[in-house]
Design an enzyme around this catalytic site. Sequence first.
Site, mmCIF file in Angstrom:
data_model
loop_
_atom_site.group_PDB
_atom_site.id
_atom_site.type_symbol
_atom_site.label_atom_id
_atom_site.label_comp_id
_atom_site.label_asym_id
_atom_site.label_seq_id
_atom_site.Cartn_x
_atom_site.Cartn_y
_atom_site.Cartn_z
ATOM 1 N N GLU A 506 0.835 -1.201 0.000
ATOM 2 C CA GLU A 506 0.000 0.000 0.000
ATOM 3 C C GLU A 506 0.869 1.250 0.000
ATOM 4 O OE1 GLU A 506 -3.535 -0.200 2.475
ATOM 5 O OE2 GLU A 506 -3.067 1.796 3.255
ATOM 6 N N GLU A 510 -2.755 10.550 3.305
ATOM 7 C CA GLU A 510 -3.800 10.555 4.322
ATOM 8 C C GLU A 510 -3.867 11.926 4.980
ATOM 9 O OE1 GLU A 510 -4.022 6.078 6.079
ATOM 10 O OE2 GLU A 510 -2.115 7.116 6.408
ATOM 11 N N GLN A 520 -0.199 13.146 5.653
ATOM 12 C CA GLN A 520 0.666 12.028 6.038
ATOM 13 C C GLN A 520 0.910 11.131 4.844
ATOM 14 O OE1 GLN A 520 0.387 9.738 9.917
ATOM 15 N NE2 GLN A 520 -0.368 8.164 8.509
ATOM 16 N N THR A 521 2.163 10.776 4.602
ATOM 17 C CA THR A 521 2.533 9.796 3.584
ATOM 18 C C THR A 521 2.988 8.535 4.285
ATOM 19 O OG1 THR A 521 4.826 10.589 3.458
ATOM 20 C CG2 THR A 521 3.212 11.622 1.985
ATOM 21 N N ASN A 522 2.714 7.392 3.659
ATOM 22 C CA ASN A 522 3.047 6.111 4.289
ATOM 23 C C ASN A 522 3.058 5.035 3.218
ATOM 24 O OD1 ASN A 522 3.598 4.224 6.270
ATOM 25 N ND2 ASN A 522 1.514 4.119 7.072
ATOM 26 N N ASN A 530 4.239 1.420 9.249
ATOM 27 C CA ASN A 530 5.218 2.099 10.107
ATOM 28 C C ASN A 530 6.267 2.860 9.311
ATOM 29 O OD1 ASN A 530 3.952 0.963 12.429
ATOM 30 N ND2 ASN A 530 5.119 -0.932 12.114
ATOM 31 N N GLU A 532 5.478 6.121 8.250
ATOM 32 C CA GLU A 532 4.774 7.389 8.176
ATOM 33 C C GLU A 532 5.747 8.575 8.116
ATOM 34 O OE1 GLU A 532 4.306 5.141 10.538
ATOM 35 O OE2 GLU A 532 2.187 4.566 10.653
ATOM 36 N N GLY A 600 -7.726 8.622 19.704
ATOM 37 C CA GLY A 600 -7.738 9.974 19.158
ATOM 38 C C GLY A 600 -6.369 10.576 18.933
#
Length: 625
Positions: A506, A510, A520-522, A530, A532, A600
Amino acid sequence: MCIWRCHRNQCRSIRSIGKRGVAAMRISSKTYRAIFLACFIILGLVVYGSSDQEQAVSLAKDRIDNALSMLNKLIDTDIASKCKDNFISVQATLIDSAQNLDNGSIIKAKRDLNMVEELLGSCLESTLKPQDNTFPTALIDLRETIRGMSSSISSAQDLLEVAWPLFINTTNISNDTLPNHNSNGTTNATWVEARTNPNSSFVPERLAEPAPMQVSDFNISTFIFDYCGDHVSVQSNSVIIRMDQSCGAKLHSTNKFSSGVFSARIRTPVRGTGIVNSFYLSSNDEGSDMISFEFLGNFPNRVLTSYAVNGNGGGNQQMFVLSYDTSVNFHTYTIKWDNESIIWLADNTILRTLHKANASTGYPEKVTSIFCHTWDASSVGDGSYAGDVNWMFGPFRSYFTDIAASSPLVPGSWKAPRLASDAALSLVPLPMRPFEIDYGFSNVGVASNDLSITFNEQGQGARFRSVTTYPSGTFTSRIKCAEGNTSGLLSSFYLSSREGSRVQDEIDFEWLGKDKTSVQTNYYVNGVGNHELQVPLGFDCSEAYHIYTIIYNSDQIQWLVDGKIVRIVPRVQGIANVPYPVKPVYVYASVWNASSVNDGAWTGNWNGADVPFVVYFSDIRIKSP
C-alpha cells in the site's frame, strides 16, 4: 417551448413561437424546468394513454424546440465561447432533426438527436475541467443549461421510440418514413403486428438491432409471466415492461440452465427514481441460488451486482459506477457462470469476478432460469434504497432486448476480455470509470469527472476503488478536504494491492482531521507499515483544490503536491530485508471516522459538530505502462 390548450377534451401542443421570438426570450432556469415538467405531465397524460404516432412526434418536436430555445439564449454569451463550435453544430443539428420529423424521417431525426447528445456531452465534459481551482457561478449556470438541453433531447428520443414504429417491418424496406396508409387502411408494404401478450393493451415499440451473440437451445417465447402479464410486451428475444401505479411485471424462462453465458441489452426507465430493474438467474425455489444485475432508479449511472446461495446473499453485493446513464441508451450486461467462476460484465468490461474457491459464503450451483423484473422499491428502507417514484413521469418503460443464453458452457468456448491492466495503457480516460463502491453507496457523489465522498449525520462515510489493478504508474487527483472542524476524520487517496488483506502492499496520502495544513505519507509491504512521514503543505487543504500525485515503479516511490516532490523512497537493490512494495495495486479513496485509533492520538478526538463533511476527488488520472 410548449404552450397548451384543451380542445374537445384533448390537449394539443402548439408550436407558436418563431425563431426570432425564441432568441429574444430570457427564460430563467426555474422557468425552463417548470416548462419541462409540464411537458412531461402532458406526456404521461397524452402519449402513454394513446397509440397516436402523430402526438408522440409532435411532443418530440416540442422537446427539440425547448432545447433550441435554451441554446439560442446561450449561444452568443461570453461563457458559451468555451464550447462555441459544438453549440453551433448542436443548433444546426437540432434544426435538421425538426425538419426530418416534419418530413416523416423519424430514423434520421433519431440519428440527429444521438449526435446532439454526444456534442452536449463533450461540452459538459469541457466545462467540468478545472478552472484555476474555482467554479464560477457562470460555469455552474452553463452546466445547468447543458443538462437542461440534454434532458429535453433525452425526452425527445424516448418519444420517438414510442412513435417509430408501432409495427415490426418484416421486409427489407429502405424508406425510413412512417408507413403510408391507403384509404382502405392497408399499407403500401408488408407489415405484421408485433407479437404481444393477448391480454395486454400495451403497444410494443421498435427495439435496437440484435446483438451478434449466438443463442443456443433458448427461446424467449417460453417465458412465464409471474404477475401483471398485461404490462409486458414481447417481440422476438426482447421484452418491454411497462411500470405504472398498479404494478410492473416479472417473467422468467421455462428453460433451466446449469452453466452458460447470459446477456441482455438493457435500458432503464427515464426518471425512474424508486424503480428497480433486475436481470438475473435464479433457481426460484425456497432458499434460492441467484446471480444478478440490479439497476436502482435513484442511481442511473450505477449497477449493483450480487449473488445468493440457499437464499443467503448477505454481504455479496457490489455497486459499480459506470461511464454512462443507463436510461439514455442500450448497453450489454453479461453473466458468465460455470463451475469455476462467475464474471459480471458491462459492455465487455469486466466489473467483477468471483472464483468458486474464494466464495466464503458458498457458491451458486442449482439450475436456474432467466428473470426480467421491474418493480416499485419506494417502500424499501423508506425510499433510501432506490428513492421514491414520481408518478408524474410515468408510466415508465424498461427494455430488455436481445436476451441470449449460451448453455451449457463448453470449456474453452468463451474467453473473458483482457483486463485494462493487461493492455498497454497510456492514459485512462477521464473520469475513472467504471469503479466500485465498497460501502456507503449513497455517500459517493458522481458528476462527470468530479467525485465526492460525504461523511453523513449517521456516521458513515464511503470507499471506492478502481475495478482493475496496475503494476506501476502515475496516479493523480485534484482533492479538496472537508470544511469545518474535522477532528477525528480521516480522508485518503491511496494505492493498495487489496484493502482488508493482511499482506497488502500500500502507498498512501492521508489527511488527518486534526491538522488540515499537513498530509501524512506512508507505505506498507506485506501488511506492515510504520513508514509514516508527516509533510507540511503550507496551506489549508480544505480551502481549495490541490493536485496530489503518487508515482510508483520498480525503482522508487514519489509523492508530489501541486507538482512538487515532497517525498521519495528509493528501492534498495541487492540488500535483503529492505521492504519495498512490488504488488499490482488498485486506486482507492475513502473517508471515515478514525478517532478511535490510539484513542484519538492519530486523527484527533471526534467533534462532528459540522457534519456532514464532504471531501472532493476530481480528475483522477492514471498513467500506467
